[in-house]
Design an enzyme around this catalytic site. Structure first.
Site, PDB file in Angstrom:
ATOM      1  N   THR A 225      96.055  38.055 113.933  1.00 44.74           N
ATOM      2  CA  THR A 225      96.643  39.262 112.526  1.00 44.74           C
ATOM      3  C   THR A 225      96.190  38.482 111.212  1.00 44.74           C
ATOM      4  O   THR A 225      95.703  37.019 111.622  1.00 44.74           O
ATOM      5  CB  THR A 225      98.015  39.097 112.656  1.00 44.74           C
ATOM      6  OG1 THR A 225      98.643  40.096 114.117  1.00 44.74           O
ATOM      7  CG2 THR A 225      98.341  39.906 111.182  1.00 44.74           C
ATOM      8  N   VAL A 254     106.247  49.140 115.664  1.00 43.51           N
ATOM      9  CA  VAL A 254     105.572  48.741 115.000  1.00 43.51           C
ATOM     10  C   VAL A 254     105.945  47.706 114.570  1.00 43.51           C
ATOM     11  O   VAL A 254     107.952  47.102 114.602  1.00 43.51           O
ATOM     12  CB  VAL A 254     105.601  50.019 113.883  1.00 43.51           C
ATOM     13  CG1 VAL A 254     104.647  49.129 112.241  1.00 43.51           C
ATOM     14  CG2 VAL A 254     105.257  51.152 114.068  1.00 43.51           C
ATOM     15  N   GLY A 255     105.386  46.770 114.065  1.00 41.45           N
ATOM     16  CA  GLY A 255     105.492  45.100 113.214  1.00 41.45           C
ATOM     17  C   GLY A 255     106.013  44.972 111.884  1.00 41.45           C
ATOM     18  O   GLY A 255     106.261  46.032 111.144  1.00 41.45           O
ATOM     19  N   THR A 276     102.797  36.067 109.216  1.00 48.25           N
ATOM     20  CA  THR A 276     101.956  36.385 110.835  1.00 48.25           C
ATOM     21  C   THR A 276     103.299  35.910 111.793  1.00 48.25           C
ATOM     22  O   THR A 276     103.223  34.859 111.628  1.00 48.25           O
ATOM     23  CB  THR A 276     100.383  36.157 110.742  1.00 48.25           C
ATOM     24  OG1 THR A 276     100.030  36.263 112.599  1.00 48.25           O
ATOM     25  CG2 THR A 276     100.725  34.561 110.615  1.00 48.25           C
ATOM     26  N   GLY A 277     103.144  36.590 112.365  1.00 43.80           N
ATOM     27  CA  GLY A 277     104.633  36.192 113.989  1.00 43.80           C
ATOM     28  C   GLY A 277     104.504  37.219 114.455  1.00 43.80           C
ATOM     29  O   GLY A 277     104.418  38.589 114.657  1.00 43.80           O
ATOM     30  N   GLY A 279     107.210  40.173 114.662  1.00 50.53           N
ATOM     31  CA  GLY A 279     106.859  41.046 113.425  1.00 50.53           C
ATOM     32  C   GLY A 279     108.773  41.394 113.397  1.00 50.53           C
ATOM     33  O   GLY A 279     108.973  41.566 111.986  1.00 50.53           O
TER      34      GLY A 279
END
Ligand code: ASP
Length: 361
Positions: A225, A254-255, A276-277, A279
């Protein structure tokens, strides 16, 4: 130091105003241009370890991060806006198959690339976000169009792509986003989870005949990401994030990336953050806004605020990942609780720093 600068500027403004009749707005402009520009970016966090990375891949990632951060720096150095800098750097990473954004995005369990992105302008707190787009080459530009050319903040799916086309943003066949590396990585994961393997996407290049050795690189990184936060010479900050989400996601998942306040946030009153990670954890903690609230309401330094949320709050609920952040006074920060995070930063007059692994901190 900041107080000294402020006093200096105030004295200069007073002297200018008393000796020559300079219009007040000119004095304001002189004050504003005191800001040094700065930019921080990430290219994803996860189990990114020195021992499992080839020298070639390490060098490729560093070069890509350098190119992207330089693109943002070029915009800012010319006096461009933080918003323009964020978009410019993210577009480059969306085009780069190394990253899980735009071309090179991970696949859903159904074998599709569904892209999410968000952008936010700290000066006005305007924001734009998209989720599940499949045809717009640069989802970050679409997020910006949602912010600037529609009355809405978030659009999803086919409607979002339609809106992109109506504003003249480049549309591509969904197979444009296909890469062999991500496809093989998906198949590996689906096999492990005993899930059905979807057919190879229409329009994808023919499967390589030489086996995995032909697939560059052979390792199955599912991270990447991308996110950028920037501060411009006018003292305005902005944040943007773009992603293909998590590999083998299902059911229209969806994150956090396109969720304002979770994966992306910017306000000139506090800070700008891109995360980032995994979500799901970032959404539950509204990570980006929580960090900026610690800065705004508790007076925390930016680094202390990102560490508080990433190393304590996120870890406490077993959330994995990291963030980058910037504040209008020039503070830059990053924090991650994974073995690595692709990252880079630079401030006017200072050298670019590019890092990948945890031990480079
Ligand atoms: N945060 C992204 C998501 O959950 C994925 C990532 O950053 O790797 O969609």
């Amino acid at each position: 130091m900041r107080a000294v600068m402020r006093i200096g500027v105030a004295v200069l403004a007073a002297v200018l105003a008393s000796s020559v009749a300079i219009a007040p707005d000119r004095v304001m402009a002189a004050q504003a241009k005191e800001h040094k520009w700065a930019v921080v970016l990430h290219g994803g966090a996860g189990v990114i370890e020195r021992q499992s990375m080839s020298k070639e891949m390490d060098a490729k990632y560093r070069a890509a991060l350098q190119t992207a951060v330089q693109a943002a720096a070029n915009v800012l150095d010319k006096g461009g806006s933080s918003l323009d800098a964020v978009e410019a750097a993210i577009k480059i990473m969306e085009d780069d198959p190394l990253f899980n954004a735009g071309k090179g995005a991970v696949f859903t369990a159904e074998g599709k690339n569904e892209l999410d992105a968000a952008i936010m302008k700290g000066e006005t707190m305007q924001a734009g976000a998209v989720a599940g787009v499949t045809r717009t080459r640069h989802p970050i530009s679409l997020a910006r169009a949602v912010m600037e050319k529609s009355p809405h903040v978030m659009m999803i799916g086919a409607g979002a792509d339609q809106f992109a086309a109506s504003t003249g943003l480049e549309q591509v066949d969904p197979s444009y986003f296909f890469t062999e590396r991500r496809w093989q990585s998906l198949i590996k994961q689906l096999k492990k989870e005993s899930l059905p393997i979807p057919p190879r996407p229409a329009g994808a290049p023919p499967a390589p005949t030489g086996g995995m050795a032909e697939i560059e690189p052979p390792d199955a990184h599912k991270y990447g990401t991308v996110g950028v936060v920037a501060l411009d010479r006018d003292g305005n900050i902005a944040a943007g994030t773009s992603t293909g989400g998590t590999q083998a996601k299902r059911w229209g998942r969806v994150g956090d990336s396109p969720i304002i306040g979770a994966g992306t946030y910017a306000s000139n009153q506090s800070c700008a953050v891109s995360a980032t990670g995994t979500g799901e954890y970032f959404i539950r903690l509204t990570v980006a806004r929580t960090i900026c609230s610690l800065v705004q309401y508790k007076g925390m330094d930016l680094q202390a605020a990102v560490d508080e949320v990433v190393q304590k709050e996120l870890k406490a609920i077993h959330g994995d990942g990291g963030v980058i952040a910037i504040a209008p006074d020039g503070q830059m920060a990053w924090s991650f609780n994974t073995p690595g995070m692709y990252r880079a930063k630079v401030m006017e007059g200072r050298p670019v720093e590019v890092q990948i692994y945890g031990d480079e901190r």
